[in-house]
Design an enzyme around this catalytic site. Structure first.
Site, mmCIF file in Angstrom:
data_model
loop_
_atom_site.group_PDB
_atom_site.id
_atom_site.type_symbol
_atom_site.label_atom_id
_atom_site.label_comp_id
_atom_site.label_asym_id
_atom_site.label_seq_id
_atom_site.Cartn_x
_atom_site.Cartn_y
_atom_site.Cartn_z
ATOM 1 N N ASP A 41 -29.453 22.345 -17.553
ATOM 2 C CA ASP A 41 -28.158 21.809 -17.982
ATOM 3 C C ASP A 41 -27.066 22.847 -18.237
ATOM 4 O O ASP A 41 -25.923 22.612 -17.905
ATOM 5 C CB ASP A 41 -28.361 20.967 -19.247
ATOM 6 C CG ASP A 41 -27.192 20.037 -19.516
ATOM 7 O OD1 ASP A 41 -26.718 19.392 -18.569
ATOM 8 O OD2 ASP A 41 -26.749 19.961 -20.666
ATOM 9 N N ARG B 128 -22.184 10.726 -27.467
ATOM 10 C CA ARG B 128 -21.174 11.589 -28.065
ATOM 11 C C ARG B 128 -19.939 10.781 -28.474
ATOM 12 O O ARG B 128 -19.685 9.705 -27.952
ATOM 13 C CB ARG B 128 -20.765 12.690 -27.076
ATOM 14 C CG ARG B 128 -21.843 13.733 -26.811
ATOM 15 C CD ARG B 128 -21.359 14.828 -25.875
ATOM 16 N NE ARG B 128 -20.972 14.300 -24.569
ATOM 17 C CZ ARG B 128 -19.730 14.113 -24.163
ATOM 18 N NH1 ARG B 128 -18.713 14.406 -24.955
ATOM 19 N NH2 ARG B 128 -19.473 13.624 -22.956
ATOM 20 N N HIS C 165 -21.966 24.145 -16.414
ATOM 21 C CA HIS C 165 -22.703 22.911 -16.696
ATOM 22 C C HIS C 165 -23.461 22.557 -15.428
ATOM 23 O O HIS C 165 -22.976 21.813 -14.583
ATOM 24 C CB HIS C 165 -21.723 21.815 -17.094
ATOM 25 C CG HIS C 165 -22.377 20.589 -17.641
ATOM 26 N ND1 HIS C 165 -21.845 19.325 -17.507
ATOM 27 C CD2 HIS C 165 -23.535 20.425 -18.341
ATOM 28 C CE1 HIS C 165 -22.642 18.450 -18.093
ATOM 29 N NE2 HIS C 165 -23.671 19.097 -18.606
ATOM 30 N N LYS D 299 -24.188 20.016 -27.603
ATOM 31 C CA LYS D 299 -22.951 20.153 -26.841
ATOM 32 C C LYS D 299 -21.900 20.970 -27.585
ATOM 33 O O LYS D 299 -21.042 21.592 -26.951
ATOM 34 C CB LYS D 299 -22.399 18.778 -26.477
ATOM 35 C CG LYS D 299 -23.226 18.072 -25.404
ATOM 36 C CD LYS D 299 -23.384 18.922 -24.135
ATOM 37 C CE LYS D 299 -24.095 18.175 -23.029
ATOM 38 N NZ LYS D 299 -24.357 19.021 -21.839
ATOM 39 N N ARG E 294 -33.023 9.349 -24.645
ATOM 40 C CA ARG E 294 -33.174 10.786 -24.386
ATOM 41 C C ARG E 294 -34.510 11.328 -24.887
ATOM 42 O O ARG E 294 -35.097 10.799 -25.832
ATOM 43 C CB ARG E 294 -32.059 11.561 -25.093
ATOM 44 C CG ARG E 294 -30.657 11.260 -24.587
ATOM 45 C CD ARG E 294 -30.328 12.074 -23.370
ATOM 46 N NE ARG E 294 -28.966 11.867 -22.911
ATOM 47 C CZ ARG E 294 -28.337 12.678 -22.070
ATOM 48 N NH1 ARG E 294 -28.957 13.752 -21.610
ATOM 49 N NH2 ARG E 294 -27.112 12.413 -21.674
ATOM 50 N N LYS F 27 -28.827 15.380 -9.722
ATOM 51 C CA LYS F 27 -28.986 16.780 -10.131
ATOM 52 C C LYS F 27 -30.400 17.081 -10.625
ATOM 53 O O LYS F 27 -31.031 18.051 -10.192
ATOM 54 C CB LYS F 27 -27.958 17.086 -11.226
ATOM 55 C CG LYS F 27 -27.944 18.513 -11.714
ATOM 56 C CD LYS F 27 -26.654 18.828 -12.463
ATOM 57 C CE LYS F 27 -26.480 17.978 -13.698
ATOM 58 N NZ LYS F 27 -26.979 18.607 -14.928
ATOM 59 N N THR F 28 -30.908 16.230 -11.520
ATOM 60 C CA THR F 28 -32.251 16.457 -12.074
ATOM 61 C C THR F 28 -33.309 16.321 -10.992
ATOM 62 O O THR F 28 -34.217 17.150 -10.878
ATOM 63 C CB THR F 28 -32.528 15.455 -13.218
ATOM 64 O OG1 THR F 28 -31.522 15.601 -14.219
ATOM 65 C CG2 THR F 28 -33.887 15.698 -13.833
ATOM 66 N N SER G 268 -23.439 12.615 -13.805
ATOM 67 C CA SER G 268 -24.537 11.662 -13.953
ATOM 68 C C SER G 268 -24.638 10.757 -12.727
ATOM 69 O O SER G 268 -23.629 10.249 -12.224
ATOM 70 C CB SER G 268 -24.286 10.820 -15.203
ATOM 71 O OG SER G 268 -25.315 9.888 -15.388
#
Length: 529
Positions: A254, A56, A217, A198, A319, A239-240, A235
């Site tokens: 997400d 981004r 989020h 986003k 990604r 979390k994942t 990050s």
């Protein structure tokens, strides 16, 4: 130029003979390959590269300063104002740019799995692979829904159109501009597909609170008994890994909303990081990368077309975009009841936060507003020792409204639904990074499981003297001595000094909220020494 002019310009563009409306996935894949925008990999996914922008561009993101929204926006470094004149001039140039293209691609769908609260959107793309990305990430309409679809927000993405800062009033060639009054997002000068995803999340973060819905989020899953869990974390916090539980069904990975009915996924797909991805470690993600999926900036062997997920020569931020339906263990449609358990994940490299602690409502609001984790030495140039990193509400780049608005909504919902909140440290124990060791994943999984199953609700706790956190003294499958950080350090004085150092960083970060949330700071923050 007013909203009518803009809708007329858009209508003219979408009426053009170069427009491809709602192509199917196979049609889009054919377009990508024929136009040489990407290549087909050995699993049938499409691989594309984004050039010099592999992430981004937060410094090039703006919100149009408009009468209807300017008093609501939390203006600053994240939400930079830009004039209506600048937006309208760029809008006209981008439309003219797209009208001259041999092909333009339009996707129509939704953001929000709850039909009562979903936003009808359309994505207008210069690239076929971007339109394929939109097809994977947003919620796809049925034929019946498409026949009555009336877009309420439009994203226009023209990567090949580059702004001239001297003429166009931007900081660089790149721009991501949101106009809430004209219900439009304008993107140019960047090929990074994540900007589209986003930008819609930012839009939902503005619109949903107006209807009493908390945008979040986070990832979310549901157990066999219908119990719902949320996982917040920046990050590197796990979390994942922790939300992908074979015994629980994934709601989404997400972006979610929490309404009076419960939790719903904002998206229709996943945008997973895939650096060092392997079938053994993350089989769900690995197996989801098949026909229709999009790989972004992943190195692919020229002859075999096999993806090399360990190769970071293009970027660390590789990604994969794929539909939720590519995962077996999901809830369909992507909605469930109210959260029973909320997990805030942090990877504390100072080694002083408890591996798990119970949070009061005020502590939950404090840690939500703080959004803490550590940036490790070696991950960025100039970082030689662990640094405290704070991202408000675990998603500061995507919050158009003042952060306390979201925190207050969280507090109200915790009260209303008696949700239990835990802070889980997946970082270091027995010392800071370089001295201590990383918390064992097996221990973290056991702690999370105990929290989800309600085993920590009435367990005996000890209060941390510096952070004021309630630490469970017994967790099934975890040695008692691991649970209290002060007991895992051999040098007690060093532990206390490091804990006080981190507590001071929390206080310093929270100063920006002191005037608007003094009670949260007093009741939820570290104890005063």
């Amino acid at each position: 130029m007013n909203s009518v002019d803009i809708s007329n310009e858009l209508h003219q563009l979408l009426s053009g003979s170069n427009v491809n409306l709602q192509l199917s996935v196979p049609q889009l894949v054919e377009k990508v390959l024929n136009r040489q925008e990407g290549v087909l990999t050995s699993t049938g996914a499409v691989k594309a590269e984004t050039g010099k922008y592999t992430g981004r561009s937060p410094k090039d993101k703006y919100i149009v300063e408009e009468a209807s929204s300017k008093n609501k926006i939390d203006w600053g470094a994240v939400n930079q104002p830009i004039s209506e004149e600048v937006f309208c001039n760029l809008y006209t140039k981008v439309i003219q740019h797209l009208q001259q293209k041999d092909e333009v691609y339009v996707f129509r769908g939704f953001a929000g799995a709850d039909e009562k609260h979903r936003l009808p959107i359309q994505i207008v793309n210069e690239y076929a692979w971007h339109n394929l990305f939109a097809h994977q990430l947003f919620i796809r309409p049925t034929e019946e829904e498409l026949s009555v679809h009336n877009p309420e927000f439009t994203v226009i993405s023209a990567p090949d159109f580059k702004a001239d800062p001297l003429i166009d009033g931007t900081k660089s060639e790149t721009f991501i501009i949101v106009s809430f009054e004209r219900r439009t997002v304008l993107i140019g000068g960047t090929e990074y597909a994540g900007e589209m995803k986003k930008s819609i999340f930012s839009v939902m973060n503005y619109l949903l609170p107006e209807n009493g819905i908390l945008p979040m989020h986070c990832s979310a899953n549901v157990g066999r008994e219908g119990d719902v869990a949320l996982f917040f974390g920046l990050s590197g916090t796990g979390k994942t890994t922790l939300s992908a539980d074979p015994n629980r069904k994934l709601i989404g990975d997400d972006e979610h909303g929490w309404s009076s009915n419960g939790v719903f996924n904002i998206e229709g797909g996943c945008y997973a990081k895939c650096i060092n991805l392997s079938r053994e470690k993350e089989p769900q993600i690995f197996n989801a990368i098949r026909f229709g999926a999009v790989l972004e900036n992943v190195v692919v062997h020229e002859h075999t077309r096999e993806a090399d997920y360990d190769d970071n020569s293009l970027t660390e931020n590789t990604r994969a975009a794929y539909q939720l339906q590519a995962i077996d263990n999901i809830v369909n449609p992507s909605l469930a009841g109210h959260p029973n358990t909320i997990i805030f994940l942090t990877a504390d490299a100072f080694g002083v936060l408890p591996p798990i602690s119970k949070l009061s409502k005020e502590q939950a609001m404090f840690h939500f507003l703080s959004g803490y984790t550590s940036k490790l030495a070696g991950t960025e140039r100039g970082v030689t020792s662990p640094e405290a990193t704070f991202s408000t509400c675990f998603g500061s780049p995507f919050l158009p409204l003042p952060a306390t608005r979201y925190a207050e909504m969280l507090g109200q919902k915790i009260d209303e639904h008696n949700s239990k909140v835990y802070l889980v440290n997946t970082g270091w124990t027995g010392g800071e990074y370089g001295t201590g060791t990383r918390m064992k994943l097996a221990y973290t999984r056991a702690m999370v499981q105990a929290a989800l199953e309600g085993e920590l609700t009435n367990v005996e706790t000890a209060k941390d003297s510096i952070f004021g956190l309630e630490i469970p003294l017994h967790v099934p499958g975890v040695p008692d001595e691991v649970l209290q950080p002060s007991k895992t350090w051999t040098d007690k004085a060093a532990y206390e000094a490091k804990a006080i150092e981190l507590a001071e960083k929390f206080r310093a970060n929270f100063k920006k909220f002191s005037n608007v949330a003094p009670d949260i700071e007093e009741l939820g923050g570290p104890q005063h020494n």
